[in-house]
Design an enzyme around this catalytic site. Structure first.
Site, short mmCIF file in Angstrom:
data_model
loop_
_atom_site.label_atom_id
_atom_site.label_comp_id
_atom_site.label_asym_id
_atom_site.label_seq_id
_atom_site.Cartn_x
_atom_site.Cartn_y
_atom_site.Cartn_z
N ALA A 31 -52.80 59.08 93.18
CA ALA A 31 -51.50 59.10 92.99
C ALA A 31 -50.60 58.57 93.80
CB ALA A 31 -50.59 60.04 92.15
N ILE A 110 -54.14 56.39 86.53
CA ILE A 110 -54.42 56.12 85.04
C ILE A 110 -53.54 54.76 84.93
CG2 ILE A 110 -55.22 58.40 84.25
CD1 ILE A 110 -51.74 57.25 83.64
N ASP A 111 -52.71 54.35 85.79
CA ASP A 111 -51.85 53.55 85.69
C ASP A 111 -52.11 51.97 85.78
OD1 ASP A 111 -52.49 52.70 88.19
OD2 ASP A 111 -50.92 54.07 89.14
N HIS A 126 -60.29 59.36 85.57
CA HIS A 126 -59.39 60.04 84.45
C HIS A 126 -58.60 58.97 83.53
CE1 HIS A 126 -58.67 63.13 88.29
NE2 HIS A 126 -59.85 62.98 87.51
N CYS A 134 -59.12 58.01 68.42
CA CYS A 134 -58.85 59.25 67.43
C CYS A 134 -59.98 60.38 67.99
CB CYS A 134 -59.16 58.76 66.14
SG CYS A 134 -59.27 60.05 64.72
P1 NAD Z 1 -51.16 64.17 94.19
O1 NAD Z 1 -50.02 64.12 93.58
O2 NAD Z 1 -52.01 65.66 93.90
O3 NAD Z 1 -51.43 63.83 95.64
C1 NAD Z 1 -50.90 62.74 95.85
C2 NAD Z 1 -51.23 62.54 97.37
O4 NAD Z 1 -50.67 61.13 97.97
C3 NAD Z 1 -50.38 63.32 98.19
O5 NAD Z 1 -51.38 64.05 99.13
C4 NAD Z 1 -49.35 62.57 98.91
O6 NAD Z 1 -48.80 63.19 100.34
C5 NAD Z 1 -49.96 61.10 99.12
N1 NAD Z 1 -48.95 60.11 99.15
C6 NAD Z 1 -47.73 60.00 98.64
N2 NAD Z 1 -47.19 58.84 98.81
C7 NAD Z 1 -48.19 57.99 99.52
C8 NAD Z 1 -48.33 56.85 100.02
N3 NAD Z 1 -47.16 56.10 99.81
N4 NAD Z 1 -49.49 56.52 100.60
C9 NAD Z 1 -50.58 57.29 100.85
N5 NAD Z 1 -50.37 58.62 100.48
C10 NAD Z 1 -49.44 59.08 99.57
O7 NAD Z 1 -52.33 63.21 93.14
P2 NAD Z 1 -53.84 62.95 93.14
O8 NAD Z 1 -54.59 63.66 94.36
O9 NAD Z 1 -54.06 61.66 92.86
O10 NAD Z 1 -54.23 63.83 91.96
C11 NAD Z 1 -53.52 64.23 90.85
C12 NAD Z 1 -53.98 63.55 89.52
O11 NAD Z 1 -52.72 62.78 89.25
C13 NAD Z 1 -54.84 62.47 89.32
O12 NAD Z 1 -55.80 63.01 88.28
C14 NAD Z 1 -54.11 61.20 88.65
O13 NAD Z 1 -54.70 60.91 87.36
C15 NAD Z 1 -52.85 62.01 88.31
N6 NAD Z 1 -51.73 60.95 88.43
C16 NAD Z 1 -51.86 59.61 88.45
C17 NAD Z 1 -50.72 58.92 88.70
C18 NAD Z 1 -50.89 57.65 88.55
O14 NAD Z 1 -51.94 56.91 87.73
N7 NAD Z 1 -50.05 56.60 89.46
C19 NAD Z 1 -49.59 59.44 88.92
C20 NAD Z 1 -49.22 60.85 88.99
C21 NAD Z 1 -50.30 61.60 88.79
#
Ligand code: NAD
Length: 255
Positions: A31, A110-111, A126, A134
């Site tokens: 994310a 998932i974006d 994911h 469905c």
């Molecule tokens: P997480 O929220 O657990 O961790 C995000 C990490 O990214 C943190 O360690 C944070 O310090 C770091 N971070 C924040 N801004 C940053 C930047 N500018 N550059 C580099 N690193 C940065 O997210 P995760 O580990 O991906 O796991 C959580 C789940 O979140 C995944 O399964 C995902 O599907 C889902 N998710 C996805 C989205 C998306 O698709 N954009 C958004 C939110 C959550």
């Protein structure tokens, strides 16, 4: 980013050298790769879980009981996701792919932003918010088809009236075994794994760096926070992905 920190500048140069010399570079994104596109992550301050309790809004068992909550989250986020644009981190990864260095990109996101940026070799662990299916007859729908259905409290399948679920993996839901196998295969082949913007707290994605390491890969982590995975990295680049990755790319291109 504070490039006045001489150690960061040096580490970026080291990372660029390792990536340039790599045989099979794989990236693993989370994310944090998309926060600079305006999409909040889960855990940071301002993260999604501050507003939506994951046990209600993103839990598979809860979805089966009451699909309306997850659909509420999904519909709330949709305008943000639809309007988001790839940032410099996504674009730098496309350049690494075009340069023939990046062989596969595994994402937990998932974006759809890696696709929007123009990346081709994406493994979506994911799922993708633009797809749904469905739960009863397995018919697949894309977002444009879903939009034409009554969406609240949640959409029903026009063929069989079953519950339509976004094709995003919820907590407590298994990953697609073929997708996971492809991701494992890529990290096993990797000699360098570039890990960008993930807290590595969600399994099985969090196991991929370990598998890569066991198969001899070097791990480069990009994150502004000192995550738990830092100890496992060969190079930890502390900073934002949208700032660090273009710097790495410039070094690789010799600019
Ligand atoms: P997480 O929220 O657990 O961790 C995000 C990490 O990214 C943190 O360690 C944070 O310090 C770091 N971070 C924040 N801004 C940053 C930047 N500018 N550059 C580099 N690193 C940065 O997210 P995760 O580990 O991906 O796991 C959580 C789940 O979140 C995944 O399964 C995902 O599907 C889902 N998710 C996805 C989205 C998306 O698709 N954009 C958004 C939110 C959550």
């Amino acid at each position: 980013m504070n490039l006045k920190r001489p150690e960061l500048k040096e580490e970026i140069e080291q990372a660029a050298a390792i990536i340039s010399a790599s045989r099979h570079l794989v990236a693993l994104t989370g994310a944090g790769c998309s926060t600079e596109s305006g999409i909040p992550d889960f855990r940071s301050s301002g993260g999604l879980w501050k507003k939506y309790d994951p046990a209600i809004y993103a839990d598979y068992a809860y979805f089966l009981k009451d699909p309306s909550k997850h659909w509420e989250l999904n519909l709330d986020l949709m305008p943000l996701l639809e309007n988001a644009k790839p940032n410099n981190a996504h674009l730098a990864l496309v350049e690494l792919e075009k340069a023939g260095l990046l062989k596969a990109l595994i994402t937990q996101n998932i974006d759809n932003l890696h696709q929007k940026a123009g990346c081709h070799t994406i493994i979506e662990l994911h799922g993708n918010y633009r797809e749904a299916s469905c739960l009863n007859c397995r018919q697949c729908y894309d977002l444009d088809e879903i939009r034409n259905l009554p969406l609240r409290p949640f959409p029903h399948c026009p063929r069989c009236q079953g519950i339509i679920k976004p094709k995003v993996v919820l907590f407590g839901e298994a990953l697609d075994s073929n997708v996971l196998a492809r991701a494992k295969n890529e990290v096993e082949k990797a000699d360098v794994l570039l890990i960008i913007g993930t807290a590595l707290e969600i399994f099985p994605a969090a196991l991929l760096p370990q598998i890569a390491k066991q198969h001899g890969a070097r791990l480069i982590i990009v994150n502004p926070e000192r995550t738990k995975a830092r100890g496992r990295s060969d190079i930890f680049l502390r900073g934002k992905a949208g700032e660090i990755l273009p710097k790495i790319l410039s070094h690789i291109k010799g600019k």
